[in-house]
Design a protein around this motif. Structure first.
Motif, PDB file in Angstrom:
ATOM      1  N   THR A  76       0.822  -1.212   0.000  1.00  0.00           N
ATOM      2  CA  THR A  76       0.000   0.000   0.000  1.00  0.00           C
ATOM      3  C   THR A  76       0.853   1.258   0.000  1.00  0.00           C
ATOM      4  N   TYR A  77       1.910   1.272   0.800  1.00  0.00           N
ATOM      5  CA  TYR A  77       2.676   2.499   0.991  1.00  0.00           C
ATOM      6  C   TYR A  77       4.010   2.552   0.256  1.00  0.00           C
ATOM      7  N   MET A  78       4.516   1.416  -0.212  1.00  0.00           N
ATOM      8  CA  MET A  78       5.819   1.425  -0.891  1.00  0.00           C
ATOM      9  C   MET A  78       5.655   1.126  -2.391  1.00  0.00           C
ATOM     10  N   HIS A  79       5.259  -0.111  -2.716  1.00  0.00           N
ATOM     11  CA  HIS A  79       5.098  -0.511  -4.119  1.00  0.00           C
ATOM     12  C   HIS A  79       4.127  -1.683  -4.199  1.00  0.00           C
ATOM     13  N   PRO A  80       3.192  -1.653  -5.146  1.00  0.00           N
ATOM     14  CA  PRO A  80       2.191  -2.726  -5.247  1.00  0.00           C
ATOM     15  C   PRO A  80       2.757  -4.120  -5.501  1.00  0.00           C
ATOM     16  N   ASN A  81       3.994  -4.232  -5.935  1.00  0.00           N
ATOM     17  CA  ASN A  81       4.574  -5.562  -6.161  1.00  0.00           C
ATOM     18  C   ASN A  81       4.675  -6.374  -4.866  1.00  0.00           C
ATOM     19  N   TRP A  82       4.630  -5.708  -3.714  1.00  0.00           N
ATOM     20  CA  TRP A  82       4.653  -6.424  -2.437  1.00  0.00           C
ATOM     21  C   TRP A  82       3.413  -7.301  -2.268  1.00  0.00           C
ATOM     22  N   PHE A  83       2.345  -7.002  -3.007  1.00  0.00           N
ATOM     23  CA  PHE A  83       1.146  -7.831  -2.919  1.00  0.00           C
ATOM     24  C   PHE A  83       1.412  -9.250  -3.418  1.00  0.00           C
ATOM     25  N   TYR A  84       2.442  -9.420  -4.243  1.00  0.00           N
ATOM     26  CA  TYR A  84       2.804 -10.774  -4.680  1.00  0.00           C
ATOM     27  C   TYR A  84       3.272 -11.621  -3.494  1.00  0.00           C
ATOM     28  N   LEU A  85       3.945 -11.005  -2.534  1.00  0.00           N
ATOM     29  CA  LEU A  85       4.334 -11.729  -1.318  1.00  0.00           C
ATOM     30  C   LEU A  85       3.085 -12.157  -0.544  1.00  0.00           C
ATOM     31  N   THR A  86       2.099 -11.269  -0.482  1.00  0.00           N
ATOM     32  CA  THR A  86       0.833 -11.624   0.166  1.00  0.00           C
ATOM     33  C   THR A  86       0.213 -12.835  -0.530  1.00  0.00           C
ATOM     34  N   GLY A  87       0.221 -12.808  -1.854  1.00  0.00           N
ATOM     35  CA  GLY A  87      -0.312 -13.936  -2.617  1.00  0.00           C
ATOM     36  C   GLY A  87       0.468 -15.218  -2.390  1.00  0.00           C
ATOM     37  N   PHE A  88       1.792 -15.094  -2.262  1.00  0.00           N
ATOM     38  CA  PHE A  88       2.626 -16.270  -1.989  1.00  0.00           C
ATOM     39  C   PHE A  88       2.266 -16.892  -0.642  1.00  0.00           C
ATOM     40  N   VAL A  89       2.038 -16.049   0.361  1.00  0.00           N
ATOM     41  CA  VAL A  89       1.634 -16.563   1.667  1.00  0.00           C
ATOM     42  C   VAL A  89       0.288 -17.278   1.552  1.00  0.00           C
ATOM     43  N   GLY A  90      -0.642 -16.694   0.803  1.00  0.00           N
ATOM     44  CA  GLY A  90      -1.937 -17.337   0.593  1.00  0.00           C
ATOM     45  C   GLY A  90      -1.795 -18.682  -0.107  1.00  0.00           C
ATOM     46  N   LEU A  91      -0.954 -18.735  -1.124  1.00  0.00           N
ATOM     47  CA  LEU A  91      -0.717 -19.988  -1.835  1.00  0.00           C
ATOM     48  C   LEU A  91      -0.090 -21.023  -0.914  1.00  0.00           C
ATOM     49  N   ASN A  92       0.864 -20.598  -0.095  1.00  0.00           N
ATOM     50  CA  ASN A  92       1.522 -21.515   0.826  1.00  0.00           C
ATOM     51  C   ASN A  92       0.535 -22.034   1.879  1.00  0.00           C
ATOM     52  N   LEU A  93      -0.323 -21.150   2.392  1.00  0.00           N
ATOM     53  CA  LEU A  93      -1.359 -21.593   3.341  1.00  0.00           C
ATOM     54  C   LEU A  93      -2.262 -22.627   2.682  1.00  0.00           C
ATOM     55  N   PHE A  94      -2.693 -22.329   1.471  1.00  0.00           N
ATOM     56  CA  PHE A  94      -3.611 -23.215   0.756  1.00  0.00           C
ATOM     57  C   PHE A  94      -2.994 -24.595   0.538  1.00  0.00           C
ATOM     58  N   GLN A  95      -1.758 -24.628   0.028  1.00  0.00           N
ATOM     59  CA  GLN A  95      -1.132 -25.928  -0.243  1.00  0.00           C
ATOM     60  C   GLN A  95      -0.824 -26.679   1.042  1.00  0.00           C
ATOM     61  N   SER A  96      -0.465 -25.962   2.105  1.00  0.00           N
ATOM     62  CA  SER A  96      -0.139 -26.648   3.357  1.00  0.00           C
ATOM     63  C   SER A  96      -1.378 -27.270   3.996  1.00  0.00           C
ATOM     64  N   GLY A  97      -2.550 -26.751   3.659  1.00  0.00           N
ATOM     65  CA  GLY A  97      -3.786 -27.357   4.143  1.00  0.00           C
ATOM     66  C   GLY A  97      -3.987 -28.755   3.589  1.00  0.00           C
ATOM     67  N   PHE A  98      -3.487 -28.994   2.388  1.00  0.00           N
ATOM     68  CA  PHE A  98      -3.623 -30.310   1.767  1.00  0.00           C
ATOM     69  C   PHE A  98      -2.413 -31.206   2.009  1.00  0.00           C
ATOM     70  N   THR A  99      -1.215 -30.619   1.986  1.00  0.00           N
ATOM     71  CA  THR A  99       0.007 -31.429   2.070  1.00  0.00           C
ATOM     72  C   THR A  99       0.544 -31.563   3.482  1.00  0.00           C
ATOM     73  N   LYS A 100       0.076 -30.731   4.413  1.00  0.00           N
ATOM     74  CA  LYS A 100       0.589 -30.674   5.791  1.00  0.00           C
ATOM     75  C   LYS A 100       2.074 -30.303   5.822  1.00  0.00           C
ATOM     76  N   TRP A 101       2.550 -29.589   4.800  1.00  0.00           N
ATOM     77  CA  TRP A 101       3.950 -29.204   4.710  1.00  0.00           C
ATOM     78  C   TRP A 101       4.063 -27.716   4.423  1.00  0.00           C
ATOM     79  N   CYS A 102       4.964 -27.066   5.113  1.00  0.00           N
ATOM     80  CA  CYS A 102       5.252 -25.648   4.919  1.00  0.00           C
ATOM     81  C   CYS A 102       6.749 -25.466   5.176  1.00  0.00           C
ATOM     82  N   PRO A 103       7.437 -24.635   4.402  1.00  0.00           N
ATOM     83  CA  PRO A 103       8.874 -24.456   4.620  1.00  0.00           C
ATOM     84  C   PRO A 103       9.231 -24.016   6.038  1.00  0.00           C
ATOM     85  N   ALA A 104       8.364 -23.257   6.676  1.00  0.00           N
ATOM     86  CA  ALA A 104       8.651 -22.757   8.024  1.00  0.00           C
ATOM     87  C   ALA A 104       8.613 -23.865   9.076  1.00  0.00           C
TER      88      ALA A 104
END
Length: 137
Positions: free
Chosen positions: A23-51
């Protein structure tokens, strides 16, 4: 703190920080938000997350489901990941207004507070959908 609570805390904080940066720096940071959403979604099925590896190294314990089927934690990851992916995708690729990301911020806040309280609306929805409760190991 359990491993699942730490995952929710980390996901919520990264969502909120990346939304602020987008919002305050550059809209490309929203891709990181999307990556977190994708990681949450896949971890719901695979039970695996890099963290998970990091959290296991510092001694956090996972919760387990007492019966077969999807756990509430998996359900929360799928619900939260879906909402984050949908809202960020609509803003980035469908040209919707960035005001839609308020919904994403609410998801981030909900995930963050659930790490401390042990409850969020997605947990109730996941339980109603038949996801199983977890217990600390």
């Amino acid at each position: 703190m359990s491993l699942n609570a730490a995952l929710r805390l980390m996901a919520g904080v990264v969502i909120l920080v990346s939304l602020g940066l987008g919002t305050y720096m550059h809209p490309n940071w929203f891709y990181l938000t999307g990556f977190v959403g994708l990681n949450l979604f896949q971890s719901g099925f695979t039970k695996w997350c890099p963290a998970v590896f990091i959290f296991q190294k510092i001694g956090l314990k996972a919760e387990t489901c007492s019966s077969e089927g999807m756990s509430v934690n998996q359900g929360v990851h799928i619900i939260a990941g879906s909402v984050v992916l949908l809202t960020v995708g609509l803003v980035l690729f469908a040209g919707m207004t960035a005001n839609l990301l308020i919904v994403t911020a609410i998801v981030g806040l909900s995930l963050t507070q659930s790490a401390f309280t042990g409850w969020c609306p997605a947990m109730m929805v996941a339980s109603m959908l038949g996801c199983k409760k977890t217990v600390a190991v």
